[in-house]
Design an enzyme around this catalytic site. Structure first.
Site, PDB file in Angstrom:
ATOM      1  N   THR A   1      15.577 -26.986  -4.412  1.00  0.00           N
ATOM      2  CA  THR A   1      15.610 -25.527  -4.283  1.00  0.00           C
ATOM      3  C   THR A   1      14.323 -24.939  -4.846  1.00  0.00           C
ATOM      4  O   THR A   1      13.849 -25.368  -5.895  1.00  0.00           O
ATOM      5  CB  THR A   1      16.839 -24.904  -4.982  1.00  0.00           C
ATOM      6  OG1 THR A   1      16.659 -23.479  -5.078  1.00  0.00           O
ATOM      7  CG2 THR A   1      17.068 -25.464  -6.367  1.00  0.00           C
ATOM      8  N   GLY A   2      13.789 -23.945  -4.126  1.00  0.00           N
ATOM      9  CA  GLY A   2      12.522 -23.336  -4.507  1.00  0.00           C
ATOM     10  C   GLY A   2      11.778 -22.979  -3.232  1.00  0.00           C
ATOM     11  O   GLY A   2      12.295 -23.219  -2.130  1.00  0.00           O
TER      12      GLY A   2
ATOM     13  N   ARG B   1      11.255 -18.222  10.594  1.00  0.00           N
ATOM     14  CA  ARG B   1      10.693 -18.988   9.458  1.00  0.00           C
ATOM     15  C   ARG B   1      11.609 -20.191   9.139  1.00  0.00           C
ATOM     16  O   ARG B   1      12.820 -20.073   9.047  1.00  0.00           O
ATOM     17  CB  ARG B   1      10.580 -18.085   8.238  1.00  0.00           C
ATOM     18  CG  ARG B   1      10.012 -18.778   6.997  1.00  0.00           C
ATOM     19  CD  ARG B   1      11.098 -19.207   6.036  1.00  0.00           C
ATOM     20  NE  ARG B   1      10.565 -19.769   4.806  1.00  0.00           N
ATOM     21  CZ  ARG B   1      11.321 -20.329   3.861  1.00  0.00           C
ATOM     22  NH1 ARG B   1      12.627 -20.392   4.009  1.00  0.00           N
ATOM     23  NH2 ARG B   1      10.780 -20.839   2.793  1.00  0.00           N
ATOM     24  N   VAL B   2      11.013 -21.350   9.010  1.00  0.00           N
ATOM     25  CA  VAL B   2      11.771 -22.555   8.665  1.00  0.00           C
ATOM     26  C   VAL B   2      11.290 -23.042   7.304  1.00  0.00           C
ATOM     27  O   VAL B   2      10.090 -23.233   7.093  1.00  0.00           O
ATOM     28  CB  VAL B   2      11.578 -23.661   9.727  1.00  0.00           C
ATOM     29  CG1 VAL B   2      12.343 -24.917   9.328  1.00  0.00           C
ATOM     30  CG2 VAL B   2      12.045 -23.174  11.096  1.00  0.00           C
ATOM     31  N   GLY B   3      12.222 -23.233   6.385  1.00  0.00           N
ATOM     32  CA  GLY B   3      11.869 -23.713   5.047  1.00  0.00           C
ATOM     33  C   GLY B   3      11.975 -25.219   4.934  1.00  0.00           C
ATOM     34  O   GLY B   3      11.949 -25.947   5.935  1.00  0.00           O
ATOM     35  N   ASP B   4      12.100 -25.688   3.712  1.00  0.00           N
ATOM     36  CA  ASP B   4      12.164 -27.134   3.444  1.00  0.00           C
ATOM     37  C   ASP B   4      13.546 -27.708   3.677  1.00  0.00           C
ATOM     38  O   ASP B   4      13.698 -28.919   3.895  1.00  0.00           O
ATOM     39  CB  ASP B   4      11.773 -27.407   1.989  1.00  0.00           C
ATOM     40  CG  ASP B   4      12.707 -26.682   1.017  1.00  0.00           C
ATOM     41  OD1 ASP B   4      12.980 -25.477   1.246  1.00  0.00           O
ATOM     42  OD2 ASP B   4      13.176 -27.301   0.059  1.00  0.00           O
TER      43      ASP B   4
ATOM     44  N   GLY C   1      10.258 -23.154  -0.104  1.00  0.00           N
ATOM     45  CA  GLY C   1      10.227 -24.302   0.778  1.00  0.00           C
ATOM     46  C   GLY C   1       8.857 -24.716   1.280  1.00  0.00           C
ATOM     47  O   GLY C   1       8.599 -25.899   1.495  1.00  0.00           O
TER      48      GLY C   1
ATOM     49  N   THR D   1      19.636 -21.436  -2.607  1.00  0.00           N
ATOM     50  CA  THR D   1      20.012 -22.548  -1.729  1.00  0.00           C
ATOM     51  C   THR D   1      21.213 -23.225  -2.365  1.00  0.00           C
ATOM     52  O   THR D   1      21.489 -22.999  -3.530  1.00  0.00           O
ATOM     53  CB  THR D   1      18.843 -23.563  -1.637  1.00  0.00           C
ATOM     54  OG1 THR D   1      17.802 -23.013  -0.828  1.00  0.00           O
ATOM     55  CG2 THR D   1      19.230 -24.886  -1.011  1.00  0.00           C
TER      56      THR D   1
HETATM   57  N1  ASP Z   1      14.211 -23.793  -0.369  1.00  0.00           N
HETATM   58  C1  ASP Z   1      14.713 -22.588   0.213  1.00  0.00           C
HETATM   59  C2  ASP Z   1      13.782 -22.156   1.320  1.00  0.00           C
HETATM   60  O1  ASP Z   1      12.579 -22.163   1.142  1.00  0.00           O
HETATM   61  C3  ASP Z   1      14.877 -21.464  -0.774  1.00  0.00           C
HETATM   62  C4  ASP Z   1      15.444 -21.831  -2.115  1.00  0.00           C
HETATM   63  O2  ASP Z   1      15.798 -22.957  -2.364  1.00  0.00           O
HETATM   64  O3  ASP Z   1      15.568 -20.970  -2.970  1.00  0.00           O
HETATM   65  O4  ASP Z   1      14.259 -21.752   2.337  1.00  0.00           O
END
Ligand code: ASP
Length: 318
Positions: free
Chosen positions: A228-229, A205-208, A231, A177
């Site tokens: 980041t991580g 798919r929807v992340g954070d 989501g 991200t």
């Molecule tokens: N947070 C992002 C998601 O889940 C991925 C990431 O930050 O690595 O879409």
């Protein structure tokens, strides 16, 4: 005396192992981080708004093939790109976001347009691409976002999924991200985040990242953060908002609040996580619990710092 300014960015906590890229490629990655910081700093040092600074910084990272957003974004299981982005104004707590967009070149600009030109906070899918086009933003073919590295990561993840060894995949193979947070001379905080999400993710798919309070949050007088991580866990923990809430209600010091999320709350789910964060006095902070996280900052002293792993590179005055 003038008020302090500062900017802090990240290029995702899914950083490759140092040995997997050449020194020239790492140098280019650091150069793109530096370009992003300079784009934000140019705005801030002239007395411009933190919102403009975070948008400008994120656009540079979206355009770089080294990060998982814009050009270089992750591929879905169907070998397409669906990207998410959000932006938040700490002064008004206005926010805008887009999710699963396929053709907007710079989703962060579309998120800003949602905040300023619509009554919505989040617009999704084809309607978000159409909204961006109506507002004069650049539209490109979905294939513009594809890079060789993502094609290889998708092939490797599909192989792992078939063999049942997905858990052994590196963070870098899976996700990434970009994000920026800033404090301007007027004391206003802002945050912006943009992502291609997870490689091999299912369509829709929807992340954070486009969820305000999960992957992005800004509140004047407190902090601005971009996460980041994985989501799903940021959403379930209202992670970005939780940092501001700990600072506001429990009076937890800024760095302790960010650390609690990265090394305790999110780590307890067994996931990699990191934040680019800044507080109301302009202190930048970018902790992560993975092998590395592309990141950088310029505090009020004007020194430009970038890093991808433990080693910190001081690039001199911005
Ligand atoms: N947070 C992002 C998601 O889940 C991925 C990431 O930050 O690595 O879409």
């Amino acid at each position: 005396m003038t008020n302090p300014i500062g900017i802090c960015i990240h290029g995702g906590c899914g950083t490759l192992d140092k040995s997997l890229l050449s020194e020239a490629e790492w140098a280019e990655t650091r150069a793109h981080l530096a370009d992003s910081l300079r784009a934000g700093w140019r705005v801030l040092s002239k007395g411009g708004a933190s919102l403009d600074a975070v948008e400008a910084a994120v656009v540079v990272l979206e355009d770089s093939p080294h990060f998982n957003a814009g050009h270089g974004a992750a591929l879905t299981a169907d070998s397409t790109h669906e990207r998410d982005a959000s932006i938040m104004d700490g002064a008004t707590r206005g926010a805008g976001a887009v999710s699963t967009v396929k053709r907007i070149r710079n989703p962060i600009k579309a998120a800003r347009a949602v905040m300023e030109k619509s009554d919505c906070v989040l617009i999704a899918g084809d309607a978000a691409d159409a909204f961006a086009a109506r507002n004069g933003l650049e539209i490109v073919e979905n294939s513009y976002f594809t890079t060789q590295r993502r094609i290889e990561a998708l092939a490797s993840l599909k192989k792992r999924a078939a063999k049942g060894t997905l858990k052994a995949a590196s963070e870098a193979e899976r996700h990434g991200t970009v994000g920026a947070v800033a404090l301007d001379r007027a004391g206003h905080l802002a945050a912006a985040t943009s992502t291609g999400g997870f490689n091999n993710k299912p369509l829709g798919r929807v992340g954070d990242t486009p969820i305000v309070g999960a992957g992005t949050y800004a509140r004047d007088g407190v902090c601005a953060v971009s996460g980041t991580g994985q989501g799903e866990f940021f959403i379930r923990n209202a992670a970005a908002y939780d940092i501001a809430a700990r600072m506001t209600y429990a009076r937890t010091p800024f760095k302790d609040a960010v650390d609690t999320l990265v090394f305790d709350v999110l780590k307890s789910h067994g996931i990699g996580a990191g934040f680019a964060a800044i507080d109301a006095s302009g202190t930048p902070y970018a902790p992560y619990n993975t092998l590395g996280m592309a990141r950088g900052w310029i505090a009020d002293d004007g020194r430009l710092i970038v890093a991808t792993h433990a080693e910190i590179h001081d690039m001199g005055k911005a």
